[in-house]
Design a protein around this motif. Structure first.
Motif, PDB file in Angstrom:
ATOM      1  N   THR B 135      -4.839   2.376  10.133  1.00  0.00           N
ATOM      2  CA  THR B 135      -4.113   2.245   8.916  1.00  0.00           C
ATOM      3  C   THR B 135      -4.383   0.845   8.155  1.00  0.00           C
ATOM      4  O   THR B 135      -5.038   0.665   7.222  1.00  0.00           O
ATOM      5  CB  THR B 135      -2.613   2.638   8.777  1.00  0.00           C
ATOM      6  OG1 THR B 135      -2.596   3.677   9.541  1.00  0.00           O
ATOM      7  CG2 THR B 135      -1.991   2.638   7.420  1.00  0.00           C
ATOM      8  N   VAL B 138      -7.799  -0.039   7.370  1.00  0.00           N
ATOM      9  CA  VAL B 138      -8.331   0.862   5.964  1.00  0.00           C
ATOM     10  C   VAL B 138      -7.847   0.164   4.947  1.00  0.00           C
ATOM     11  O   VAL B 138      -8.540  -0.145   3.991  1.00  0.00           O
ATOM     12  CB  VAL B 138      -8.168   2.147   6.276  1.00  0.00           C
ATOM     13  CG1 VAL B 138      -8.583   2.874   4.904  1.00  0.00           C
ATOM     14  CG2 VAL B 138      -9.159   2.944   7.447  1.00  0.00           C
ATOM     15  N   ARG B 155     -11.972   2.021   0.475  1.00  0.00           N
ATOM     16  CA  ARG B 155     -11.585   2.519   1.575  1.00  0.00           C
ATOM     17  C   ARG B 155     -12.512   3.383   2.371  1.00  0.00           C
ATOM     18  O   ARG B 155     -12.818   3.500   3.665  1.00  0.00           O
ATOM     19  CB  ARG B 155     -10.261   3.486   1.569  1.00  0.00           C
ATOM     20  CG  ARG B 155      -9.155   2.840   1.704  1.00  0.00           C
ATOM     21  CD  ARG B 155      -7.894   3.713   1.807  1.00  0.00           C
ATOM     22  NE  ARG B 155      -7.778   4.672   0.869  1.00  0.00           N
ATOM     23  CZ  ARG B 155      -7.221   4.666  -0.443  1.00  0.00           C
ATOM     24  NH1 ARG B 155      -6.357   3.621  -0.691  1.00  0.00           N
ATOM     25  NH2 ARG B 155      -7.338   5.642  -1.487  1.00  0.00           N
ATOM     26  N   ILE B 159     -14.000   3.146   5.891  1.00  0.00           N
ATOM     27  CA  ILE B 159     -14.091   4.095   6.998  1.00  0.00           C
ATOM     28  C   ILE B 159     -15.369   4.370   7.604  1.00  0.00           C
ATOM     29  O   ILE B 159     -15.745   4.311   8.839  1.00  0.00           O
ATOM     30  CB  ILE B 159     -13.592   5.406   6.353  1.00  0.00           C
ATOM     31  CG1 ILE B 159     -11.930   5.175   6.126  1.00  0.00           C
ATOM     32  CG2 ILE B 159     -13.875   6.653   7.108  1.00  0.00           C
ATOM     33  CD1 ILE B 159     -11.541   6.342   5.285  1.00  0.00           C
ATOM     34  N   VAL B 176     -12.656   8.899  11.182  1.00  0.00           N
ATOM     35  CA  VAL B 176     -11.550   8.173  10.770  1.00  0.00           C
ATOM     36  C   VAL B 176     -10.679   9.625   9.784  1.00  0.00           C
ATOM     37  O   VAL B 176     -11.340   9.868   8.846  1.00  0.00           O
ATOM     38  CB  VAL B 176     -11.616   6.993   9.756  1.00  0.00           C
ATOM     39  CG1 VAL B 176     -10.171   6.499   9.190  1.00  0.00           C
ATOM     40  CG2 VAL B 176     -12.125   5.835  10.616  1.00  0.00           C
ATOM     41  N   ALA B 178      -7.587  10.701   7.528  1.00  0.00           N
ATOM     42  CA  ALA B 178      -6.436  10.359   6.638  1.00  0.00           C
ATOM     43  C   ALA B 178      -5.180  11.204   6.808  1.00  0.00           C
ATOM     44  O   ALA B 178      -5.469  12.244   6.619  1.00  0.00           O
ATOM     45  CB  ALA B 178      -6.927  10.314   5.095  1.00  0.00           C
ATOM     46  N   GLY B 182      -2.775  10.122   3.070  1.00  0.00           N
ATOM     47  CA  GLY B 182      -3.552   8.697   3.164  1.00  0.00           C
ATOM     48  C   GLY B 182      -2.560   7.582   3.496  1.00  0.00           C
ATOM     49  O   GLY B 182      -2.909   6.581   3.286  1.00  0.00           O
ATOM     50  N   TYR B 185      -3.864   6.129   8.603  1.00  0.00           N
ATOM     51  CA  TYR B 185      -5.144   6.417   9.139  1.00  0.00           C
ATOM     52  C   TYR B 185      -5.459   6.346  10.510  1.00  0.00           C
ATOM     53  O   TYR B 185      -4.974   5.329  10.978  1.00  0.00           O
ATOM     54  CB  TYR B 185      -6.344   5.465   8.238  1.00  0.00           C
ATOM     55  CG  TYR B 185      -6.502   5.774   6.794  1.00  0.00           C
ATOM     56  CD1 TYR B 185      -7.302   6.576   6.065  1.00  0.00           C
ATOM     57  CD2 TYR B 185      -5.494   5.138   5.717  1.00  0.00           C
ATOM     58  CE1 TYR B 185      -7.284   7.031   5.017  1.00  0.00           C
ATOM     59  CE2 TYR B 185      -5.558   5.401   4.673  1.00  0.00           C
ATOM     60  CZ  TYR B 185      -6.697   6.436   3.969  1.00  0.00           C
ATOM     61  OH  TYR B 185      -6.706   6.441   2.756  1.00  0.00           O
ATOM     62  N   THR B 542      -0.454   9.832  -1.585  1.00  0.00           N
ATOM     63  CA  THR B 542      -0.123   8.628  -0.751  1.00  0.00           C
ATOM     64  C   THR B 542       1.325   8.125  -0.855  1.00  0.00           C
ATOM     65  O   THR B 542       2.327   7.982  -0.085  1.00  0.00           O
ATOM     66  CB  THR B 542      -1.017   7.606  -0.520  1.00  0.00           C
ATOM     67  OG1 THR B 542      -2.319   7.747  -0.493  1.00  0.00           O
ATOM     68  CG2 THR B 542      -0.497   6.323   0.400  1.00  0.00           C
TER      69      THR B 542
END
Lengths: 701, 701
Positions: B135, B138, B155, B159, B176, B178, B182, B185, B542
């Motif tokens: 996380t 990213v 991002r 990734i 990776v 999410a 989001g 990660y 997110t």
């Protein structure tokens, strides 16, 4: 029956004697497989158009005379008076014949030959000999300016005299049936058989596999059958009309007919009546039944003998609850109510557009509303002062019957209460005198509940409550009544009935004295209900029915009244959820469902089926479904093919059929029957009763 | 995936590669048996409290490393790389291996020893070796003032570089993922097996008894199993972690675990997104699938070879339709939506009450609404200019892939479109080059439909339509494209991919030239969609997820993303209609249901089962249900007991589980599995494959 009364009944509608005819009519013309048709009004042309088979009069007569009325449905299936019906129809008989030593409900019973066939105390059956239109005679008794209450009284008096005359003239019982909401009256005349014996009943687990959970459910795996035999002069009755068997059964899509006694439908009822049912009577009745169920379960849990004693009544309680819940689901379905509303609106609009119809019928719907308004205002009285609790069953009910018998038989026939006319007395006396077992500890539970409900519903200061309880608590009163009464003795009952008059008036049996205290109030409430609700609704529904005739014609069927009807349809599965439900089930399914639940309790393989598994052809069809229009009371109806041969035995409707009380639906609602192939296979391979299978097949030649 | 895109996909979600991770989070704390838990976040304490069993890290590691990812779910079940999965997961492989002479879909396939095990072209599987939180890395790539579109681009670039680094450093593929919308990660690293062979697949009728009708239905009677084997260096792979078998299976009420790859849930989605799904995307997607289904049925009806060719794609079409209808039923259920509304209201209220949360998260819900507003305004473009029709399948899709491959591989890795990063290329190439059969007559049907839809949806004057059709009718264009293209030849595709650049730019294959004409517009629309919808929704979700963490804590599970998850629950039947559905079904049920329908079509007893009926112990449990929280993509998941031993094989959710996409329900929603006892019984008694049963049991010692 009316909206208020019928909802609070105790007995399962499926087998309850339909003493009062429901007065109704389907308000739109029947289509597709809809309709429970009187035998003098079968839509043979419609059937011919739909299925390419037009029943002849001889075909209809034969099926009618092979059909048996035993407060549910049945049929003759051999020339020696062998009767086929459901296990749950014969269940009461098996319970009455059972003792702590011989539990025929749990273990079943197979008579090894005629000598072992057991007479069922108090049981009679009847066969419908003729139907005669008596509308003119009945309606002619009503004076032009009569109020609804006066009209009803006049008609009831005339009906009683027609029935008495029938008995006198023919020696056979007649019953005048109000059809199409009272727009027509017909005299149904019956041949009676009063020596009925139990021949075969399977164990409960085979007949009721899946228990209360699977009740009113399909797919289903029940052998819900039993056999009785009519005797005359101590010998098996020789009957001219009986059903031959089609040992190949029916196929998917086949046309089939159901001949039986649907108890009640409410398709003619106005929206106001249905809403009252939905919002007032049914929730109340349902709650009362659930209370009693809980009490009976507690009682049953005390021990195996208690469980045995309560088994049948608990069965019917569960049955009634599930059935009423299904109906209530229907009334709470916006789609169903919208359909009813549009039907009613269409008829009312048609009436409004025609000045003649307007003058004759426009008040009908308002009159119903005023009757319901009256009922709303007298709710407590109607619930607690009109009948002895729980529909008049039990020893207190018996006491009340004896008190009334004594009073009524001192009057001229035409002035008596319904149920006490001369023509009705033989049945009444047989029923009250029959030596059925009485379990006082079980009665304590239901009687105390009934008294408590009354005291709570009316309040402690109500004069009726004071007169009944006389300062005692309901439970304590019930206890002292049951301890003190001798009414559980058939000889005591018989003596009271024979002596009546003073003997009853002076009798100090505590049940009888309580019944004497209660009766005046109960009579008064009943009369008020009859005048303000029953008579008004009856008159109004007659108008609704006649308006329907005027607008749509008379090619329609009346609501069910517990009298013999013919329904037709096809063998057909149906879509449900995301898949299809099959038209047939098989013996394989018993094993699948049992092992799926771990083979225990209500879902265990019946012991004899398990023991004979290797002998049974498991792919034999066990149960099947068809679209015929049926309802409670059709239990035990024969299902026949176009040759009139037996292919099945109705024992249930699926859950989706409950709203059929109000509207017929062909999409998912189905009549559920035992397949004739399962009947033959089970008799031969499971029960060692091949002689019964042979008797049916030999009579079929 | 986003609200618009995911609904229009062609492939069954159950086996579709989940290329874009769904970004979601359950907005309330998990209770009872709810949750699809990442292996690094299993609620062991909660399980211990509920069931008295607390999985250890070693227990979890072993189950994780025994679980197999093949764009659906599977597991190792012997030390020699034997893999157990569903028939419908291996169905594509069987279809690819089939020819007009050998119809493995219809007839099944049993390898008699390793030499007969058939390599499946293009098939790979992977095992999850490790999970690492990335996380910080990213999110660290996003500049403080970045717009949602800039943040997403940054991002995505980071990734891609993490994934490339993983491959370089470890030699293993990394992906990776999410999670929680989001908010987190994680780098999932996989060991890959690329030589996979078909070992056993039963005939379709045994695996899919009841056909489309019974799909997503329970009770169910399917042997939906298949076996593959992983090879390394031409020999069966020796695997350290595999599941031992519990030949006694599970009992009613037992705790069980499901380890698999749920594809997508939308439990984090805001109400606005769900309403858009309900009212716009899903009805459109559903109609499109129903259109194609109708076309495929017409095609299939031409003859047995056509039916064979279309069988698999028709199967997945039916599957997707039924699944989406179930989800739509959920979204149209007022109760479900009220539940979602109250959850959203509660979270928004909590955010509003806290000034800090308010500043950070209050815009989330409005941002989603604005993204949806944009999508509404660009509906036609998004439907017809973003992808080649029907989700990019078929030869036109292949052409587009080749054109893009040629363009993208000329760019630096971090600038490429998703799907074309160095670490993704081996999979891409294997997939495009695999010698799968192409049926041009079948493609004609779907390609013509896709072109027609585009022309109709955008109108004849749309420049894109003009550029694509160049004056031709859709059907005629499809015909000439398919007649002229050589893309159905694997060698031709291989050559184009190897030479790329000029070879592709100058290639005059009509499919390639059409793809070149289309690609600029498709890219442009996709970028606009990505910037205005995907990026905005991603940023907003997110925030919603982080708001949830702040209010409810982090002891929760993220929405399904197609990555490995652990679910738990108990074996349990459920109430339905007026009765109970059993926890298990048995082989008896095949026969009951088949004969109930007349033993024909989709409801006929599978021929080998019928032939070996006498050998089979019919009471052997066949399928069972448990409360574990699953969804499409879990197909093929092993069900294990608390000792980690195999007791079942997930193959379905019942119809009531479809709304689980939005809200978990334990009342009726169930995971449906094949019982391990049925697997062993069938291998031994029906398929003469006792050696496979033995291999599993020997490895279990």
């Amino acid at each position: 029956m009316t909206a208020i009364e019928k909802r609070t009944g105790f007995l399962c509608r499926a087998i309850a004697p339909v003493l009062v005819a429901a007065l109704c009519l389907a308000s739109v013309a029947a289509r597709a497989d809809e309709g429970m048709w009187p035998y003098d009004h079968v839509p043979v042309k419609q059937i011919g158009a739909l299925y390419g088979f037009t029943p002849t009069q001889a075909w209809l007569d034969h099926l009618r005379l092979s059909s048996v009325d035993l407060y549910a449905s049945a049929s003759f299936v051999s020339r020696d008076g062998l009767i086929l019906t459901n296990h749950h129809v014969a269940l009461g008989a098996a319970q009455r014949l059972s003792t702590p030593e011989h539990n025929y409900v749990r273990d079943g019973f197979v008579a090894q030959g005629p000598k072992q066939e057991m007479p069922v105390p108090g049981m009679t059956i009847q066969v419908l000999e003729s139907i005669e239109d008596v509308t003119g005679i009945v309606d002619g008794s009503v004076k032009p300016a009569a109020s609804p209450a006066q009209a009803k009284a006049a008609r009831d008096e005339k009906i009683a005299s027609i029935e008495n005359d029938c008995l006198k003239k023919t020696g056979q019982k007649g019953h005048v049936v109000a059809l199409y909401g009272g727009a027509k009256y017909a005299l149904y005349r019956y041949k009676e058989y009063s020596d009925i014996r139990l021949v075969f009943i399977p164990e409960l687990q085979a007949a009721f596999f899946g228990g209360d959970d699977d009740n009113f459910t399909y797919p289903r795996y029940d052998l819900d059958m039993a056999m009785l035999r009519a005797y005359e002069n101590g010998k098996p009755a020789k009957v001219e009309n009986y059903l031959k068997v089609n040992p190949s059964g029916a196929k998917d899509g086949d046309l089939v007919f159901v001949s039986g006694h649907p108890g009640r439908t409410d398709r003619l009822q106005t929206l106001a009546m249905l809403e009252y049912d939905r919002d007032v009577s049914m929730p109340f009745g349902l709650q009362r039944m659930k209370d009693v169920r809980a009490l009976l379960k507690t009682y049953s849990a005390k021990g195996p003998e208690e469980a045995r004693r309560a088994r049948t009544v608990l069965y019917f309680m569960e049955n009634s609850i599930k059935s009423m819940e299904g109906e209530l689901r229907g009334l709470n379905d916006p789609e169903l109510m919208a359909k009813k509303r549009s039907q009613e609106d269409a008829l009312r609009l048609a009436v409004e557009k025609d000045l003649k119809l307007l003058a004759q019928y426009q008040n009908a719907w308002k009159d119903v509303e005023s009757a319901i308004e009256w009922a709303r205002g007298h709710q407590s009285d109607l619930r607690y002062k009109m009948d002895v609790g729980m529909g008049g069953r039990g020893l207190l009910g018996t006491a009340l019957q004896i008190v009334r018998y004594s009073d009524e038989t001192s009057k001229p026939d035409q002035e008596r209460l319904e149920g006490f006319h001369d023509s009705e007395l033989p049945d009444f006396l047989r029923h009250v005198q029959a030596p059925a077992p009485v379990y006082k500890d079980l009665e304590q539970v239901t009687l105390a509940y009934g008294l408590e409900q009354m005291a709570e519903g009316l309040g402690p200061d109500d004069p009726f409550v004071k007169a009944v309880l006389q300062g005692q608590q309901p439970g304590a009163l019930a206890k002292s009544l049951l301890e003190g009464t001798k009414l559980d003795g058939p000889a005591f009952r018989k003596k009271l009935l024979e002596n009546k008059g003073k003997a009853v008036a002076k009798c100090d049996d505590p049940m009888i004295t309580l019944a004497r205290r209660m009766d005046p109030v109960l009579r008064e409430t009943r009369k008020a209900f009859r005048d303000h609700v029953e008579a008004v609704e009856e008159a109004a529904l007659t108008k609704v029915a006649k308006a329907g005739f005027a607008v749509y014609g008379t090619d329609t069927y009346p609501d069910a009244t517990g009298t013999l009807r013919l329904a037709f349809g096809k063998v057909a599965g149906y879509p449900q959820g995301t898949t299809l439900v099959p038209p047939f089930t098989t013996f394989y399914g018993i094993f699948d469902r049992a092992y799926g639940f771990g083979n225990k309790g209500d879902f265990s393989v019946p012991a004899r089926t398990a023991a004979h598994q290797a002998d049974i052809d498991l792919k034999t069809p066990l149960d099947f479904v068809c679209t015929a229009d049926i309802t409670g009371g059709n239990s035990g109806s024969p299902v026949v093919d176009r040759e009139g041969r037996l292919v099945g035995l109705v024992f249930d409707g699926n859950a989706q059929s409950h709203p059929n009380t109000f509207v017929y639906d062909e999409y998912q609602a189905r009549c559920v029957a035992v397949d004739v192939r399962a009947i033959l296979e089970a008799l031969r391979k499971i029960y060692g009763a091949g002689n019964l299978a042979d008797e049916m097949l030999e009579s079929s030649r």
